[in-house]
Design a protein around this motif. Structure first.
Motif, mmCIF file in Angstrom:
data_model
loop_
_atom_site.group_PDB
_atom_site.id
_atom_site.type_symbol
_atom_site.label_atom_id
_atom_site.label_comp_id
_atom_site.label_asym_id
_atom_site.label_seq_id
_atom_site.Cartn_x
_atom_site.Cartn_y
_atom_site.Cartn_z
ATOM 1 N N ALA A 40 0.859 -1.189 0.000
ATOM 2 C CA ALA A 40 0.000 0.000 0.000
ATOM 3 C C ALA A 40 0.894 1.236 0.000
ATOM 4 O O ALA A 40 1.724 1.412 0.897
ATOM 5 C CB ALA A 40 -0.906 0.012 1.221
ATOM 6 N N ILE A 41 0.772 2.078 -1.012
ATOM 7 C CA ILE A 41 1.599 3.280 -1.140
ATOM 8 C C ILE A 41 0.917 4.446 -0.434
ATOM 9 O O ILE A 41 -0.225 4.799 -0.749
ATOM 10 C CB ILE A 41 1.849 3.612 -2.618
ATOM 11 C CG1 ILE A 41 2.593 2.450 -3.292
ATOM 12 C CG2 ILE A 41 2.645 4.911 -2.755
ATOM 13 C CD1 ILE A 41 2.763 2.610 -4.792
ATOM 14 N N ASP A 42 1.633 5.036 0.514
ATOM 15 C CA ASP A 42 1.059 6.120 1.316
ATOM 16 C C ASP A 42 1.594 7.500 0.937
ATOM 17 O O ASP A 42 0.889 8.505 1.097
ATOM 18 C CB ASP A 42 1.332 5.874 2.806
ATOM 19 C CG ASP A 42 0.611 4.648 3.330
ATOM 20 O OD1 ASP A 42 -0.554 4.443 2.949
ATOM 21 O OD2 ASP A 42 1.204 3.881 4.114
ATOM 22 N N TYR A 43 2.866 7.562 0.476
ATOM 23 C CA TYR A 43 3.483 8.853 0.152
ATOM 24 C C TYR A 43 4.292 8.741 -1.128
ATOM 25 O O TYR A 43 4.934 7.716 -1.395
ATOM 26 C CB TYR A 43 4.426 9.315 1.278
ATOM 27 C CG TYR A 43 3.748 9.614 2.590
ATOM 28 C CD1 TYR A 43 3.306 10.905 2.892
ATOM 29 C CD2 TYR A 43 3.554 8.618 3.526
ATOM 30 C CE1 TYR A 43 2.681 11.186 4.101
ATOM 31 C CE2 TYR A 43 2.928 8.879 4.735
ATOM 32 C CZ TYR A 43 2.494 10.167 5.012
ATOM 33 O OH TYR A 43 1.869 10.437 6.214
ATOM 34 N N VAL A 44 4.262 9.819 -1.919
ATOM 35 C CA VAL A 44 5.101 9.962 -3.099
ATOM 36 C C VAL A 44 5.936 11.223 -2.897
ATOM 37 O O VAL A 44 5.390 12.328 -2.820
ATOM 38 C CB VAL A 44 4.280 10.078 -4.391
ATOM 39 C CG1 VAL A 44 5.196 10.327 -5.593
ATOM 40 C CG2 VAL A 44 3.446 8.827 -4.617
ATOM 41 N N ASN A 45 7.246 11.054 -2.757
ATOM 42 C CA ASN A 45 8.149 12.179 -2.477
ATOM 43 C C ASN A 45 7.664 13.002 -1.286
ATOM 44 O O ASN A 45 7.683 14.243 -1.305
ATOM 45 C CB ASN A 45 8.305 13.069 -3.712
ATOM 46 C CG ASN A 45 9.102 12.390 -4.816
ATOM 47 O OD1 ASN A 45 9.920 11.516 -4.552
ATOM 48 N ND2 ASN A 45 8.846 12.787 -6.053
ATOM 49 N N GLY A 46 7.204 12.293 -0.254
ATOM 50 C CA GLY A 46 6.781 12.954 0.974
ATOM 51 C C GLY A 46 5.367 13.495 0.956
ATOM 52 O O GLY A 46 4.873 13.985 1.988
#
Length: 340
Positions: free
Chosen positions: A156-162
């Motif tokens: 599960a991806i929660d952040y992209v570049n913060g």
């Protein structure tokens, strides 16, 4: 030579010839009939059919059997006649099962792909029913893509570049601004694992200008545990409903089926909608042979199901996973189930 013997030999020639034709000549038909059934609450080859790791699994009883249709191809004329006369098999033109523009291997591979996709949909439908929250979920990772070895199916991806992402649209908007060669930092949650961070150098896609991660993602309910389905070589998507019910049964207290022998069939979408399947009457016969007393029927298959002899098999009409669970709960509560 004795005239009687000669006459007998002459008479035997067409009989022998017909026997050769029956045993050698193949026909352009495929036989469809009741196939094996598998208890989604049980085991196959020493493995749980529905194996859940990383959370408490509640004991179950009774049966939730998925059903299949057997196929026999390359039949001789004799075999085809024998199967047709049995009253348990249906002969259909081979082109309906194996279209002439596709090889048998291509058809079988497409069925296996449908089966694997039905496993994912079954898990998502069950988790959605159980109220697990949505997340940007990795559905696939290209073997030779930039994310290989860094992300896994189910992350599960929660952040992209913060920057936080809570939906597929938010994720795609951030990725759209990247170019090949850019570095992207993804913060993720892993099933049965810890939080992680992946630093990925974006690749180039031949059809896009933006950076390429080499993953497939979607909005899906996410849980920190794993669900594996240990049935192989069962082509097609029709096991979806029964897989979802097994997940729900194992993750909730009590017996969903009240300890009874329930069988059924039906495709399922990630949001829990149950769809029609082929061969419903063959699957009903397989269920009766296995000992089932209740059979879950996709709503769109009800009219066809009613044309078969039920022999005491209760046909329960199902439109979605919520309805299937509610119908099964009436087994212990004594309520009325929606009938075909």
């Amino acid at each position: 030579m004795n005239r009687r013997i000669l006459t007998l030999l002459v008479a035997l020639v067409p009989i022998i010839a017909f026997g050769v034709v029956l045993s050698v000549v193949t026909v352009p038909f495929v036989s469809l009939g009741p196939g094996p059934t598998f208890d989604t609450l049980g085991e196959v080859d020493g493995k749980e059919v529905v194996d859940i790791e990383g959370i408490e699994v509640h004991p179950t009883s009774g049966h939730l059997n998925m059903t299949t249709v057997s196929q026999r191809d390359e039949l001789t004329l004799g075999q085809a006649l024998a199967l047709w006369m049995s009253g348990r098999e249906q002969l259909v033109p081979r082109d309906l099962v194996y279209p002439p523009d596709k090889s048998k291997d291509e058809v079988d591979e497409a069925n296996n792909t449908d089966f694997r996709q039905s496993e994912d949909s079954a898990e998502y439908a069950a988790l959605l029913y159980l109220k697990y929250p949505m997340a940007v979920t990795v559905e696939s990772v290209n073997d030779d893509g930039p994310s290989a070895g860094k992300l896994r199916d189910g992350d599960a991806i929660d952040y992209v570049n913060g920057k936080p992402v809570s939906s597929l649209d938010e994720f795609q908007a951030l990725i759209k601004d990247t170019k090949p060669g850019d570095t992207v930092v993804l913060d993720y949650r892993r099933k049965n694992g810890d939080l992680g961070t992946a630093t990925i150098t974006m690749g180039k896609h031949p059809d896009r200008d933006q950076g390429f991660l080499g993953i497939g993602v979607l909005d899906a309910p996410w849980a920190p545990f794993t669900v594996d389905f240990n049935l192989a070589n069962i082509g097609g998507p029709s096991a979806g409903l029964m897989f979802s019910l097994a997940v729900v049964d194992k993750l909730t207290t009590g017996d969903l089926n009240d300890g009874k022998f329930v069988a059924g069939t039906g495709t399922i979408t990630g949001d829990g909608k149950v769809g029609p399947i082929g061969g419903i009457t063959h699957k009903m016969l397989a269920a009766r042979d296995a000992g089932a007393t209740i059979f879950l029927v996709p709503a769109d298959n009800c009219e066809e199901a009613k044309t078969a002899q039920d022999d005491g098999l209760e046909l329960v009409r199902v439109e979605n996973l919520d309805g299937a669970v509610a119908a099964l709960k009436t087994l212990s509560a004594g309520g009325e189930r929606p009938a075909c």
